[in-house]
Scaffold this motif. Structure first.
Motif, PDB file in Angstrom:
ATOM      1  N   VAL A 136      -1.582   1.744   1.990  1.00 45.28           N
ATOM      2  CA  VAL A 136      -0.500   0.868   2.455  1.00 45.28           C
ATOM      3  C   VAL A 136       0.013   0.019   1.302  1.00 45.28           C
ATOM      4  O   VAL A 136       1.224  -0.088   1.080  1.00 45.28           O
ATOM      5  CB  VAL A 136      -0.972  -0.012   3.634  1.00 45.28           C
ATOM      6  N   ASN A 137      -0.898  -0.575   0.545  1.00 45.22           N
ATOM      7  CA  ASN A 137      -0.487  -1.432  -0.579  1.00 45.22           C
ATOM      8  C   ASN A 137       0.352  -0.664  -1.595  1.00 45.22           C
ATOM      9  O   ASN A 137       1.304  -1.207  -2.154  1.00 45.22           O
ATOM     10  CB  ASN A 137      -1.708  -2.029  -1.276  1.00 45.22           C
ATOM     11  N   ASN A 138      -0.005   0.602  -1.845  1.00 43.68           N
ATOM     12  CA  ASN A 138       0.722   1.401  -2.830  1.00 43.68           C
ATOM     13  C   ASN A 138       1.992   2.024  -2.271  1.00 43.68           C
ATOM     14  O   ASN A 138       2.936   2.252  -3.014  1.00 43.68           O
ATOM     15  CB  ASN A 138      -0.184   2.484  -3.414  1.00 43.68           C
ATOM     16  N   LEU A 139       2.020   2.318  -0.978  1.00 40.71           N
ATOM     17  CA  LEU A 139       3.222   2.904  -0.383  1.00 40.71           C
ATOM     18  C   LEU A 139       4.339   1.880  -0.231  1.00 40.71           C
ATOM     19  O   LEU A 139       5.514   2.233  -0.306  1.00 40.71           O
ATOM     20  CB  LEU A 139       2.909   3.539   0.972  1.00 40.71           C
ATOM     21  N   LEU A 140       3.976   0.621  -0.007  1.00 40.30           N
ATOM     22  CA  LEU A 140       5.015  -0.403   0.116  1.00 40.30           C
ATOM     23  C   LEU A 140       5.592  -0.683  -1.266  1.00 40.30           C
ATOM     24  O   LEU A 140       4.870  -1.075  -2.176  1.00 40.30           O
ATOM     25  CB  LEU A 140       4.440  -1.687   0.728  1.00 40.30           C
ATOM     26  N   PRO A 141       6.876  -0.460  -1.437  1.00 39.08           N
ATOM     27  CA  PRO A 141       7.478  -0.565  -2.769  1.00 39.08           C
ATOM     28  C   PRO A 141       7.752  -2.003  -3.181  1.00 39.08           C
ATOM     29  O   PRO A 141       7.805  -2.902  -2.346  1.00 39.08           O
ATOM     30  CB  PRO A 141       8.797   0.187  -2.601  1.00 39.08           C
ATOM     31  N   MET A 142       7.925  -2.195  -4.482  1.00 38.84           N
ATOM     32  CA  MET A 142       8.345  -3.505  -5.002  1.00 38.84           C
ATOM     33  C   MET A 142       9.838  -3.699  -4.764  1.00 38.84           C
ATOM     34  O   MET A 142      10.322  -4.801  -4.648  1.00 38.84           O
ATOM     35  CB  MET A 142       8.035  -3.618  -6.501  1.00 38.84           C
ATOM     36  N   GLU A 143      10.571  -2.597  -4.723  1.00 37.70           N
ATOM     37  CA  GLU A 143      11.998  -2.639  -4.422  1.00 37.70           C
ATOM     38  C   GLU A 143      12.353  -1.346  -3.702  1.00 37.70           C
ATOM     39  O   GLU A 143      11.601  -0.379  -3.751  1.00 37.70           O
ATOM     40  CB  GLU A 143      12.828  -2.788  -5.690  1.00 37.70           C
ATOM     41  N   ALA A 144      13.464  -1.341  -3.039  1.00 37.34           N
ATOM     42  CA  ALA A 144      13.897  -0.152  -2.305  1.00 37.34           C
ATOM     43  C   ALA A 144      15.338   0.150  -2.683  1.00 37.34           C
ATOM     44  O   ALA A 144      16.265  -0.170  -1.968  1.00 37.34           O
ATOM     45  CB  ALA A 144      13.764  -0.366  -0.807  1.00 37.34           C
ATOM     46  N   SER A 145      15.518   0.731  -3.847  1.00 39.23           N
ATOM     47  CA  SER A 145      16.865   1.057  -4.286  1.00 39.23           C
ATOM     48  C   SER A 145      17.020   2.566  -4.378  1.00 39.23           C
ATOM     49  O   SER A 145      16.049   3.308  -4.291  1.00 39.23           O
ATOM     50  CB  SER A 145      17.159   0.402  -5.636  1.00 39.23           C
ATOM     51  N   ARG A 192      15.031  10.021   1.327  1.00 35.29           N
ATOM     52  CA  ARG A 192      14.007  11.065   1.334  1.00 35.29           C
ATOM     53  C   ARG A 192      13.326  11.183  -0.026  1.00 35.29           C
ATOM     54  O   ARG A 192      12.107  11.326  -0.105  1.00 35.29           O
ATOM     55  CB  ARG A 192      14.610  12.401   1.748  1.00 35.29           C
ATOM     56  N   VAL A 193      14.097  11.106  -1.096  1.00 34.89           N
ATOM     57  CA  VAL A 193      13.518  11.143  -2.444  1.00 34.89           C
ATOM     58  C   VAL A 193      12.629   9.923  -2.652  1.00 34.89           C
ATOM     59  O   VAL A 193      11.530  10.019  -3.204  1.00 34.89           O
ATOM     60  CB  VAL A 193      14.628  11.209  -3.520  1.00 34.89           C
ATOM     61  N   PHE A 194      13.072   8.775  -2.205  1.00 33.22           N
ATOM     62  CA  PHE A 194      12.304   7.533  -2.300  1.00 33.22           C
ATOM     63  C   PHE A 194      10.945   7.686  -1.606  1.00 33.22           C
ATOM     64  O   PHE A 194       9.894   7.367  -2.175  1.00 33.22           O
ATOM     65  CB  PHE A 194      13.118   6.389  -1.687  1.00 33.22           C
ATOM     66  N   ILE A 195      10.930   8.215  -0.375  1.00 28.76           N
ATOM     67  CA  ILE A 195       9.683   8.371   0.376  1.00 28.76           C
ATOM     68  C   ILE A 195       8.753   9.362  -0.333  1.00 28.76           C
ATOM     69  O   ILE A 195       7.565   9.090  -0.510  1.00 28.76           O
ATOM     70  CB  ILE A 195       9.970   8.819   1.824  1.00 28.76           C
ATOM     71  N   ARG A 196       9.275  10.497  -0.737  1.00 21.65           N
ATOM     72  CA  ARG A 196       8.435  11.491  -1.431  1.00 21.65           C
ATOM     73  C   ARG A 196       7.813  10.901  -2.695  1.00 21.65           C
ATOM     74  O   ARG A 196       6.642  11.139  -2.992  1.00 21.65           O
ATOM     75  CB  ARG A 196       9.270  12.720  -1.788  1.00 21.65           C
ATOM     76  N   GLU A 197       8.592  10.147  -3.442  1.00 23.66           N
ATOM     77  CA  GLU A 197       8.090   9.549  -4.678  1.00 23.66           C
ATOM     78  C   GLU A 197       6.989   8.527  -4.384  1.00 23.66           C
ATOM     79  O   GLU A 197       5.976   8.469  -5.085  1.00 23.66           O
ATOM     80  CB  GLU A 197       9.236   8.906  -5.467  1.00 23.66           C
ATOM     81  N   PHE A 221       4.905   8.545  -1.833  1.00 23.03           N
ATOM     82  CA  PHE A 221       3.702   9.298  -1.478  1.00 23.03           C
ATOM     83  C   PHE A 221       3.079   9.951  -2.710  1.00 23.03           C
ATOM     84  O   PHE A 221       1.858   9.975  -2.863  1.00 23.03           O
ATOM     85  CB  PHE A 221       4.009  10.350  -0.403  1.00 23.03           C
ATOM     86  N   ARG A 222       3.896  10.505  -3.601  1.00 22.86           N
ATOM     87  CA  ARG A 222       3.373  11.147  -4.812  1.00 22.86           C
ATOM     88  C   ARG A 222       2.624  10.134  -5.678  1.00 22.86           C
ATOM     89  O   ARG A 222       1.497  10.393  -6.126  1.00 22.86           O
ATOM     90  CB  ARG A 222       4.510  11.782  -5.622  1.00 22.86           C
ATOM     91  N   LEU A 223       3.230   8.981  -5.910  1.00 24.02           N
ATOM     92  CA  LEU A 223       2.591   7.949  -6.734  1.00 24.02           C
ATOM     93  C   LEU A 223       1.289   7.462  -6.097  1.00 24.02           C
ATOM     94  O   LEU A 223       0.285   7.249  -6.779  1.00 24.02           O
ATOM     95  CB  LEU A 223       3.545   6.772  -6.949  1.00 24.02           C
ATOM     96  N   THR A 224       1.300   7.290  -4.788  1.00 24.27           N
ATOM     97  CA  THR A 224       0.100   6.826  -4.085  1.00 24.27           C
ATOM     98  C   THR A 224      -1.016   7.852  -4.175  1.00 24.27           C
ATOM     99  O   THR A 224      -2.173   7.509  -4.424  1.00 24.27           O
ATOM    100  CB  THR A 224       0.434   6.503  -2.620  1.00 24.27           C
ATOM    101  N   ALA A 225      -0.692   9.127  -4.007  1.00 20.52           N
ATOM    102  CA  ALA A 225      -1.711  10.184  -4.103  1.00 20.52           C
ATOM    103  C   ALA A 225      -2.336  10.219  -5.494  1.00 20.52           C
ATOM    104  O   ALA A 225      -3.541  10.447  -5.624  1.00 20.52           O
ATOM    105  CB  ALA A 225      -1.093  11.533  -3.774  1.00 20.52           C
ATOM    106  N   GLU A 226      -1.540   9.976  -6.527  1.00 17.48           N
ATOM    107  CA  GLU A 226      -2.077   9.952  -7.897  1.00 17.48           C
ATOM    108  C   GLU A 226      -3.043   8.787  -8.097  1.00 17.48           C
ATOM    109  O   GLU A 226      -4.028   8.903  -8.814  1.00 17.48           O
ATOM    110  CB  GLU A 226      -0.942   9.845  -8.914  1.00 17.48           C
TER     111      GLU A 226
END
Length: 124
Positions: A70-79, A84-89, A91-96
């Motif tokens: 949750v902490n990693n999925l919640l973004p610092m900004e949402a631009s 859809r690209v934002f959500i995939r990114e 999840f990708r960053l969180t999985a790493e």
């Protein structure tokens, strides 16, 4: 929604939709819950954006993994214009970042921008 489509779906809302607060009670004999949730709201050139995340951990460190997700999925900004690209990114960053052995989590993310809702999720 088409079950054969990707895990990120879009719905166009025609009129405002309101969700009532729902209470629930825990079932079973668990002494520790491994659930986590979070939300953030942003104003950006693309419009007001709301981000909601919920995770259900499992395994020995499931609660810690769910909260970290949750902490990693919640973004610092949402631009950006493509949610859809934002959500995939996210999840990708969180999985790493999350490397837990014998533990894991499911996670769902809802992003609302203007009159559009986009949902992304991962399971066990």
């Amino acid at each position: 929604m088409n079950p054969e489509s990707s895990a990120s779906e879009e719905m166009e809302l025609k009129e405002p939709t309101f969700v009532k607060s729902v209470s629930f009670e825990l079932l079973g004999e668990r002494s520790v819950q491994q659930d986590a949730r979070g939300q953030k709201f942003f104003s950006s050139p693309e419009g007001q954006t709301e981000v909601y995340v919920i995770a259900d951990g499992h395994g020995k460190e499931g609660g810690r993994v769910a909260q970290a997700a949750v902490n990693n999925l919640l973004p610092m900004e949402a631009s950006g214009s493509d949610v859809r690209v934002f959500i995939r990114e996210q999840f990708r960053l969180t999985a790493e970042l999350l490397q837990a052995e014998a533990s894991g989590t499911t996670a769902s993310m809802v992003v609302k921008r203007r009159n559009q809702v986009t949902i992304g999720y991962v399971g066990d």
